[in-house]
Design a protein around this motif. Structure first.
Motif, mmCIF file in Angstrom:
data_model
loop_
_atom_site.group_PDB
_atom_site.id
_atom_site.type_symbol
_atom_site.label_atom_id
_atom_site.label_comp_id
_atom_site.label_asym_id
_atom_site.label_seq_id
_atom_site.Cartn_x
_atom_site.Cartn_y
_atom_site.Cartn_z
ATOM 1 N N UNK A 208 0.381 -0.831 -0.408
ATOM 2 C CA UNK A 208 -0.219 0.057 0.079
ATOM 3 C C UNK A 208 0.739 1.430 -0.085
ATOM 4 N N UNK A 209 1.769 1.034 0.463
ATOM 5 C CA UNK A 209 3.017 2.664 0.451
ATOM 6 C C UNK A 209 3.645 2.981 -0.805
ATOM 7 N N UNK A 210 3.402 2.193 -1.853
ATOM 8 C CA UNK A 210 3.924 1.825 -3.325
ATOM 9 C C UNK A 210 2.902 1.594 -4.388
ATOM 10 N N UNK A 211 3.191 2.439 -5.699
ATOM 11 C CA UNK A 211 2.246 2.575 -6.597
ATOM 12 C C UNK A 211 2.844 1.857 -6.824
ATOM 13 N N UNK A 212 1.802 0.443 -7.490
ATOM 14 C CA UNK A 212 2.278 -0.520 -8.519
ATOM 15 C C UNK A 212 1.676 -0.785 -9.789
ATOM 16 N N UNK A 213 3.262 -1.129 -10.981
ATOM 17 C CA UNK A 213 2.831 -0.818 -12.534
ATOM 18 C C UNK A 213 3.913 -2.314 -12.454
ATOM 19 N N UNK A 214 2.708 -3.340 -13.531
ATOM 20 C CA UNK A 214 3.588 -4.651 -13.831
ATOM 21 C C UNK A 214 4.216 -4.900 -15.272
ATOM 22 N N UNK A 215 4.754 -5.658 -15.202
ATOM 23 C CA UNK A 215 4.188 -6.324 -17.021
ATOM 24 C C UNK A 215 4.725 -8.066 -16.659
ATOM 25 N N UNK A 216 4.234 -8.656 -17.279
ATOM 26 C CA UNK A 216 4.414 -10.198 -17.641
ATOM 27 C C UNK A 216 5.287 -10.589 -18.173
ATOM 28 N N UNK A 217 6.483 -11.550 -17.938
ATOM 29 C CA UNK A 217 7.376 -11.917 -17.600
ATOM 30 C C UNK A 217 7.208 -13.809 -18.627
#
Length: 268
Positions: A208-217
């Motif tokens: 919750x302390x982060x803004x999260x972006x991700x990409x499938x690997x």
């Protein structure tokens, strides 16, 4: 002036983008926004699906709720309304599907990924009164399967079900959060915690302390071994965390296998 930290994950990225490279079968991605902006925690099409507040399918664990009243309805090719989206999510999950599937937390029920308006049938293209349908996409962690169900909004019936293996749609917000939880709980997450403290002066204890972006690997055959060699068959992601109102933290060397619930580090 922001500090650049070199001794933990690699660095706290004070610029506006990270060029994604390495051993995965991937395209380059430019992270959104600026290093100091306060942005939502969702992911764009290039780096993941839009933020989804509901974890799983929206019903209580192990319970199939009665489909809600139709509520506000769109017309023709109008985007799905919030009421329509909630309704089709529940219509798409019957008791059998609920009992036989598993979400990213390991609980009963599939992991919802996306809901979107379906294309009309070929013979309905010129029909202004054609039924509205929605495609609901789930990931079943029990057998690493993508399941897409087409729901007729007029009749409330599931008209079609498609199942695919080895296909990896963009990750949902719930999956990004779970990936961050796994990284923080793993010894390999020590660098992320240290970089967060260097950037903020505070301890990092929750996604919750982060803004999260991700990409499938997806692993390149023969390039990775051990925990990462099944990525592509398994559901794996690379995280691009951002301090809220602060810089990006470079965590791209780490891959989280959500299917196996393990964390690995890219080599070479």
């Amino acid at each position: 002036m922001r500090r650049t930290v070199h001794r933990h994950l690699g660095k706290v990225v004070a610029g506006t983008a990270i060029a994604v490279a390495g051993t995965a079968v991937m395209v380059a991605v430019t992270l959104p926004g600026t290093a100091g902006a306060d942005e939502s925690g969702g992911t764009g099409k290039a780096a993941g699906s839009a933020q989804q507040a509901a974890d799983g399918v929206g019903a209580a664990p192990g319970v199939v709720q009665q489909a809600p009243a139709e509520g506000e309805k769109g017309k023709g090719r109008d985007p799905l309304t919030d009421d329509e989206t909630k309704r089709v999510e529940q219509l798409a999950v019957n008791q059998q599907f609920l009992n036989s599937s598993e979400n990213v937390d390991g609980k009963r029920g599939p992991q919802r990924l996306d809901v979107e308006l379906a294309d009309p049938n070929p013979d309905e293209l010129d029909n202004p009164n054609a039924p509205r349908r929605a495609d609901v996409t789930f990931y079943d962690y029990k057998d690493d399967t993508v399941v897409t169900k087409t729901v007729n909004l007029d009749t409330g019936k599931v008209e079609q079900t498609g199942t695919q293996h080895g296909v990896q749609p963009p990750a949902s917000h719930a999956e990004n959060v779970e990936a961050a939880e796994l990284l923080l709980a793993d010894p390999l997450g020590a660098g992320l915690k240290a970089d967060y403290k260097d950037a903020t002066g505070n301890e990092l204890t929750s996604p919750d302390q982060l803004l999260l972006t991700a990409m499938v690997y997806k692993a390149t055959p023969g390039r990775q071994s051990g925990v990462l060699d099944q990525c592509g068959e398994h559901r794996c992601v690379r995280l691009f965390p951002k301090v809220k109102n602060g810089p990006w933290i470079d965590a791209r060397d780490f891959v989280i296998d959500l299917s196996a619930r393990k964390v690995g580090k890219l080599t070479g």
